[in-house]
Design a protein around this motif. Structure first.
Motif, short mmCIF file in Angstrom:
data_model
loop_
_atom_site.label_atom_id
_atom_site.label_comp_id
_atom_site.label_asym_id
_atom_site.label_seq_id
_atom_site.Cartn_x
_atom_site.Cartn_y
_atom_site.Cartn_z
N ARG A 1 6.58 -56.23 -62.51
CA ARG A 1 6.95 -57.73 -61.09
C ARG A 1 6.87 -57.49 -59.90
NH1 ARG A 1 12.97 -60.52 -59.23
NH2 ARG A 1 12.36 -61.68 -58.16
N GLY A 2 5.92 -57.19 -59.32
CA GLY A 2 5.88 -56.67 -58.05
C GLY A 2 4.64 -55.95 -58.15
N THR A 3 3.62 -55.76 -59.01
CA THR A 3 2.19 -55.20 -59.09
C THR A 3 1.29 -56.41 -57.97
OG1 THR A 3 3.31 -54.23 -61.39
CG2 THR A 3 0.56 -54.52 -60.72
N GLU A 4 0.39 -55.60 -57.57
CA GLU A 4 0.53 -56.21 -57.33
C GLU A 4 -1.30 -56.52 -57.61
OE1 GLU A 4 -2.15 -56.87 -52.49
OE2 GLU A 4 -2.33 -54.41 -53.33
N VAL A 5 -1.82 -57.58 -58.21
CA VAL A 5 -3.12 -58.08 -58.87
C VAL A 5 -3.99 -58.34 -58.14
CG1 VAL A 5 -1.46 -58.08 -60.99
CG2 VAL A 5 -2.15 -60.27 -59.62
N VAL A 6 -5.06 -58.83 -58.70
CA VAL A 6 -6.56 -59.57 -58.39
C VAL A 6 -7.02 -60.31 -59.25
CG1 VAL A 6 -8.18 -57.52 -59.07
CG2 VAL A 6 -8.25 -59.07 -57.35
N VAL A 7 -7.02 -61.13 -58.90
CA VAL A 7 -7.78 -62.68 -59.99
C VAL A 7 -8.92 -61.88 -60.35
CG1 VAL A 7 -7.79 -64.62 -60.31
CG2 VAL A 7 -6.30 -64.15 -58.63
N THR A 8 -9.31 -62.19 -62.08
CA THR A 8 -10.60 -61.88 -62.25
C THR A 8 -10.50 -62.74 -63.19
OG1 THR A 8 -9.38 -61.05 -64.60
CG2 THR A 8 -10.11 -59.84 -62.75
N GLY A 9 -10.21 -63.96 -63.10
CA GLY A 9 -10.76 -65.45 -63.95
C GLY A 9 -9.58 -66.47 -64.81
N TYR A 10 -10.15 -67.79 -65.32
CA TYR A 10 -9.56 -68.28 -65.58
C TYR A 10 -9.69 -68.66 -66.83
CZ TYR A 10 -12.17 -71.13 -63.19
OH TYR A 10 -13.68 -71.50 -63.15
N ASP A 11 -8.12 -69.59 -67.51
CA ASP A 11 -8.53 -70.25 -68.71
C ASP A 11 -7.88 -71.53 -68.51
OD1 ASP A 11 -9.53 -71.00 -70.95
OD2 ASP A 11 -7.22 -69.79 -71.95
N SER A 12 -8.19 -72.60 -68.17
CA SER A 12 -7.91 -73.84 -68.01
C SER A 12 -7.53 -73.55 -66.54
CB SER A 12 -7.02 -74.60 -68.66
OG SER A 12 -6.75 -75.34 -68.91
N ILE A 13 -6.16 -73.61 -66.32
CA ILE A 13 -5.19 -73.56 -65.45
C ILE A 13 -4.51 -72.11 -65.69
CG2 ILE A 13 -4.52 -76.16 -64.41
CD1 ILE A 13 -1.92 -75.70 -65.91
N ILE A 14 -4.73 -70.98 -66.11
CA ILE A 14 -3.92 -70.00 -66.65
C ILE A 14 -5.03 -69.33 -65.49
CG2 ILE A 14 -2.79 -68.27 -67.36
CD1 ILE A 14 -2.27 -70.36 -69.56
N LEU A 15 -4.71 -67.87 -64.50
CA LEU A 15 -5.33 -67.22 -64.32
C LEU A 15 -5.83 -65.20 -64.90
CD1 LEU A 15 -4.38 -67.54 -59.97
CD2 LEU A 15 -6.39 -68.90 -61.43
N LYS A 16 -6.23 -65.52 -65.13
CA LYS A 16 -6.68 -64.20 -65.68
C LYS A 16 -7.33 -62.81 -64.08
CE LYS A 16 -8.65 -65.47 -69.70
NZ LYS A 16 -9.57 -65.38 -70.93
N VAL A 17 -5.73 -61.73 -64.86
CA VAL A 17 -5.76 -61.30 -63.28
C VAL A 17 -5.18 -59.88 -64.06
CG1 VAL A 17 -3.62 -62.34 -62.21
CG2 VAL A 17 -2.62 -60.95 -63.32
N ARG A 18 -5.63 -58.49 -63.26
CA ARG A 18 -5.95 -57.20 -63.66
C ARG A 18 -4.78 -56.10 -62.46
NH1 ARG A 18 -9.05 -54.24 -60.87
NH2 ARG A 18 -11.24 -55.35 -60.34
N PRO A 19 -4.08 -55.51 -61.96
CA PRO A 19 -3.52 -54.09 -61.22
C PRO A 19 -4.88 -54.20 -60.32
CG PRO A 19 -2.38 -54.33 -63.08
CD PRO A 19 -3.67 -55.47 -63.82
N VAL A 20 -4.30 -54.25 -59.18
CA VAL A 20 -6.08 -53.94 -58.67
C VAL A 20 -6.38 -52.78 -58.49
CG1 VAL A 20 -5.90 -53.25 -56.00
CG2 VAL A 20 -4.88 -55.22 -56.43
N ASN A 21 -5.22 -51.89 -58.94
CA ASN A 21 -5.47 -49.93 -59.07
C ASN A 21 -5.82 -49.73 -60.32
OD1 ASN A 21 -3.14 -50.40 -60.19
ND2 ASN A 21 -2.43 -48.65 -59.21
N ALA A 22 -6.03 -50.81 -61.10
CA ALA A 22 -6.54 -50.76 -62.44
C ALA A 22 -8.67 -50.73 -62.79
CB ALA A 22 -5.57 -51.71 -63.33
N PRO A 23 -9.30 -50.11 -63.07
CA PRO A 23 -10.35 -50.21 -63.70
C PRO A 23 -10.48 -50.90 -64.27
CG PRO A 23 -9.74 -48.71 -65.19
CD PRO A 23 -8.62 -48.73 -64.99
N GLU A 24 -12.21 -51.48 -63.65
CA GLU A 24 -12.76 -52.98 -64.45
C GLU A 24 -13.16 -52.92 -65.82
OE1 GLU A 24 -15.09 -54.59 -60.95
OE2 GLU A 24 -14.31 -53.56 -59.64
#
Length: 152
Positions: A129-152
């Motif tokens: 909780r509190g981690t900043e993330v970026v949206v990388t994709g989605y599956d139906s209505i569930i967003l897939k995210v990864r932390p902003v500072n994580a490698p792609e």
């Protein structure tokens, strides 16, 4: 049959063609038919009606093409791609996790005031909780995210 009725029918057919094909020339010719219709209602000879219709169509083309080009430019991003809508518009957006994500269950995050169900883009991710993330994709209505500072 009255000439103005013919102009009206042709204008209607051109508007239908415009709606189905989205070709600007059909709209311009329909505007030209409107000019011919007005000329007919004013009692001008058929030759004058045709000349006025042609002139109005050309003027409509000259005026409408730049207008539609500007409108189209507004719907394209800086990289030349069409503007994204719906779920595609969320790709690349940043959010803050409001409910922890674990490998067993998705979490939640807020984007533009909406509370989305999110999961890590890798199934084994735990994102606190509190981690900043970026949206990388989605599956139906569930967003897939990864932390902003994580490698792609």
């Amino acid at each position: 049959m009255e000439a103005w009725i013919v102009w009206l029918i042709v204008m209607g057919l051109l508007l239908i063609t415009e709606l189905l094909s989205q070709m600007l020339w059909a709209l311009c010719l329909a505007v030209g038919c409107l000019g011919g219709l007005v000329a007919s209602l004013c009692g001008l000879d058929p030759l004058w009606q045709i000349m006025i219709a042609a002139a109005v169509a050309i003027i409509a083309y000259v005026l409408l093409v730049p207008l539609f080009q500007k409108w189209h430019a507004l719907s394209v991003d800086k990289k030349g791609r069409a503007a994204r809508t719906g779920m595609e518009a969320l790709l690349g957006r940043k959010a803050v996790i409001s409910e922890e994500i674990t490998p067993e269950r998705p979490g939640r995050a807020r984007i533009d005031g909406d509370n989305w169900q999110v999961m890590g883009d890798k199934p084994y991710d735990t994102i606190r909780r509190g981690t900043e993330v970026v949206v990388t994709g989605y599956d139906s209505i569930i967003l897939k995210v990864r932390p902003v500072n994580a490698p792609e």
